[in-house]
Write an enzyme that holds these catalytic residues in place. Structure first.
Site, PDB file in Angstrom:
ATOM      1  N   HIS A   1      -4.381   1.253  -8.869  1.00 43.61           N
ATOM      2  CA  HIS A   1      -4.862   0.571  -9.371  1.00 43.61           C
ATOM      3  C   HIS A   1      -3.274   0.174 -10.111  1.00 43.61           C
ATOM      4  CE1 HIS A   1      -5.932  -2.240 -13.107  1.00 43.61           C
ATOM      5  NE2 HIS A   1      -4.797  -2.365 -13.995  1.00 43.61           N
TER       6      HIS A   1
ATOM      7  N   GLY B   1      -0.259   1.450 -15.768  1.00 39.46           N
ATOM      8  CA  GLY B   1      -0.550   1.509 -17.421  1.00 39.46           C
ATOM      9  C   GLY B   1      -2.211   0.880 -17.586  1.00 39.46           C
TER      10      GLY B   1
ATOM     11  N   SER C   1      -5.537  -1.373 -18.184  1.00 38.07           N
ATOM     12  CA  SER C   1      -6.018  -2.586 -18.663  1.00 38.07           C
ATOM     13  C   SER C   1      -5.779  -3.337 -19.203  1.00 38.07           C
ATOM     14  CB  SER C   1      -7.321  -2.215 -17.928  1.00 38.07           C
ATOM     15  OG  SER C   1      -7.778  -3.536 -17.753  1.00 38.07           O
ATOM     16  N   GLY C   2      -4.916  -4.439 -19.738  1.00 40.29           N
ATOM     17  CA  GLY C   2      -4.618  -5.227 -20.609  1.00 40.29           C
ATOM     18  C   GLY C   2      -3.027  -5.123 -21.325  1.00 40.29           C
ATOM     19  N   VAL C   3      -2.194  -3.983 -20.998  1.00 39.59           N
ATOM     20  CA  VAL C   3      -1.427  -3.356 -21.421  1.00 39.59           C
ATOM     21  C   VAL C   3       0.057  -4.891 -20.712  1.00 39.59           C
ATOM     22  CG1 VAL C   3       0.471  -2.452 -19.418  1.00 39.59           C
ATOM     23  CG2 VAL C   3      -0.060  -1.541 -21.633  1.00 39.59           C
ATOM     24  N   GLY C   4      -0.491  -5.894 -19.381  1.00 36.26           N
ATOM     25  CA  GLY C   4       0.582  -6.828 -19.855  1.00 36.26           C
ATOM     26  C   GLY C   4       1.410  -6.390 -18.258  1.00 36.26           C
ATOM     27  N   LYS C   5       0.606  -6.275 -17.384  1.00 38.60           N
ATOM     28  CA  LYS C   5       1.220  -5.325 -16.232  1.00 38.60           C
ATOM     29  C   LYS C   5       1.552  -6.959 -15.237  1.00 38.60           C
ATOM     30  CE  LYS C   5      -1.309  -2.633 -14.410  1.00 38.60           C
ATOM     31  NZ  LYS C   5      -2.645  -2.793 -16.069  1.00 38.60           N
ATOM     32  N   SER C   6       0.182  -7.813 -15.120  1.00 41.93           N
ATOM     33  CA  SER C   6       0.690  -8.691 -14.234  1.00 41.93           C
ATOM     34  C   SER C   6       1.142  -9.749 -15.441  1.00 41.93           C
ATOM     35  CB  SER C   6      -0.901  -9.627 -14.649  1.00 41.93           C
ATOM     36  OG  SER C   6      -1.896  -8.677 -13.549  1.00 41.93           O
TER      37      SER C   6
ATOM     38  N   ASP D   1      -3.135  -5.719  -9.703  1.00 42.94           N
ATOM     39  CA  ASP D   1      -4.360  -5.180  -9.467  1.00 42.94           C
ATOM     40  C   ASP D   1      -4.631  -4.267  -9.240  1.00 42.94           C
ATOM     41  OD1 ASP D   1      -6.933  -4.831 -10.902  1.00 42.94           O
ATOM     42  OD2 ASP D   1      -8.319  -5.874  -9.738  1.00 42.94           O
TER      43      ASP D   1
END
Length: 308
Positions: free
Chosen positions: A140, A155, A157-162, A179
């Site tokens: 991931h 990182g 999920s939801g931490v701001g990678k995308s 993803d």
């Protein structure tokens, strides 16, 4: 063990099928090809029978010079081991005898559509087989190419990678995968990052939805794969958790036995995370060239102290 078929090779390299069309589902499990030179003169101690066999101008010329009976023996000694296929790079003129043997033994006989350099073809086919048969895992994260350097962004999920990836793409860098990142081990030192086809060119942003980065920003916004040079973990901000050391040592993450340098970047509103990732990528590159900023800084301090 991963497997591909002879048919996959035929399609990829647009090869002509001379014999064995019904046997194209034969499996290839070895990532290197072989030119049967010693085998044609009777030495089979180290014959890699599971490899694709390549016949270039050198091998075909040798076979043409043999008598009919001797040629039958030489070829018969090889085809009885049933390699996945034979590929001829020197054209198909005068291959009737080889065709006959391949039909008898059920071995695909393939020819490049245009005679080409055997060494060049082997280089291309080896690279293809190494990549297709490489051990792989899915992780991931987000994979990007930042200034020519492969970055694996990790990182929770939801931490701001995308979102961070989107900022980097707008700055001219390239998305590889979002993803689900497929990691392939090409060698003891090389991990290749790519996508899983389904997510190719797509970036998912919370509150916005799915974006096709190529449609939005053009072909320069995406590339199919990149060699992973650095892992960057995005984490939530923790007060007093970071140290302002002159030189931060890299930790390492093990992927299939390959150790990839890894650093952590903490997130905080107003912090230019994309800029920090660019700096980390460029700093990693400089270190590969032998330059470490902290060492130059300390040498200046020492020089100043010595002059007093």
């Amino acid at each position: 063990m991963k497997k591909i078929t002879v048919e996959n090779v035929v399609r990829t390299f647009s090869l002509k099928i001379v014999a064995g069309e019904s046997k194209l589902q034969k499996v290839i499990t070895q990532s290197r090809v072989h030119r049967p030179g010693l085998e044609f003169v009777g030495h089979f101690d180290f014959f890699p029978t599971e490899r694709v066999q390549i016949l270039g101008k050198k091998e075909i010329t040798y076979l043409h010079k043999l008598s009919k009976e001797e040629r039958k023996i030489r070829i018969g000694n090889i085809v009885k081991y049933h390699p996945p296929c034979f590929i001829v790079t020197a054209g198909e003129e005068g291959l009737t005898y080889l065709t006959h043997h391949c039909i008898q033994e059920g071995i695909p006989l393939l020819v490049t559509k245009e005679p080409e350099s055997t060494s060049e073809f082997i280089t291309k086919l080896d690279a293809y087989l190494v990549k297709e048969l490489a051990p792989e895992i899915a992780v991931h994260g987000v994979c990007l190419n930042v200034s020519g350097i492969g970055i694996l962004l990790r990182g929770q999920s939801g931490v701001g990678k995308s979102e961070t990836a989107h900022t980097l793409i707008r700055r001219g860098h390239r998305l590889v995968a979002d993803d689900i990142v497929v990691l392939k081990k090409l060698s003891a030192q090389t991990i290749l990052g790519t996508h899983d086809e389904k997510t190719r060119e797509f970036l998912a942003l919370r509150s916005i939805g799915l974006l096709n980065v190529v449609r939005l920003y053009g072909r320069k916004a995406f590339q199919d794969e990149t060699r992973i040079a650095l892992e960057i973990n995005l984490t939530k901000w923790e007060k007093d958790a970071l140290y302002n050391d002159l030189d931060q040592e890299f930790h390492h993450t093990d992927f299939m036995g390959v150790k990839i340098p890894s650093i952590e970047i903490q997130l905080q509103p107003g912090r230019d995370v994309a800029g920090l990732i660019e700096a980390a990528a460029n700093n990693w590159y400089l270190r590969q060239q032998g330059y470490i900023a902290a060492e130059e800084f300390m040498s200046r301090i020492e020089a100043e102290n010595a002059s007093k």
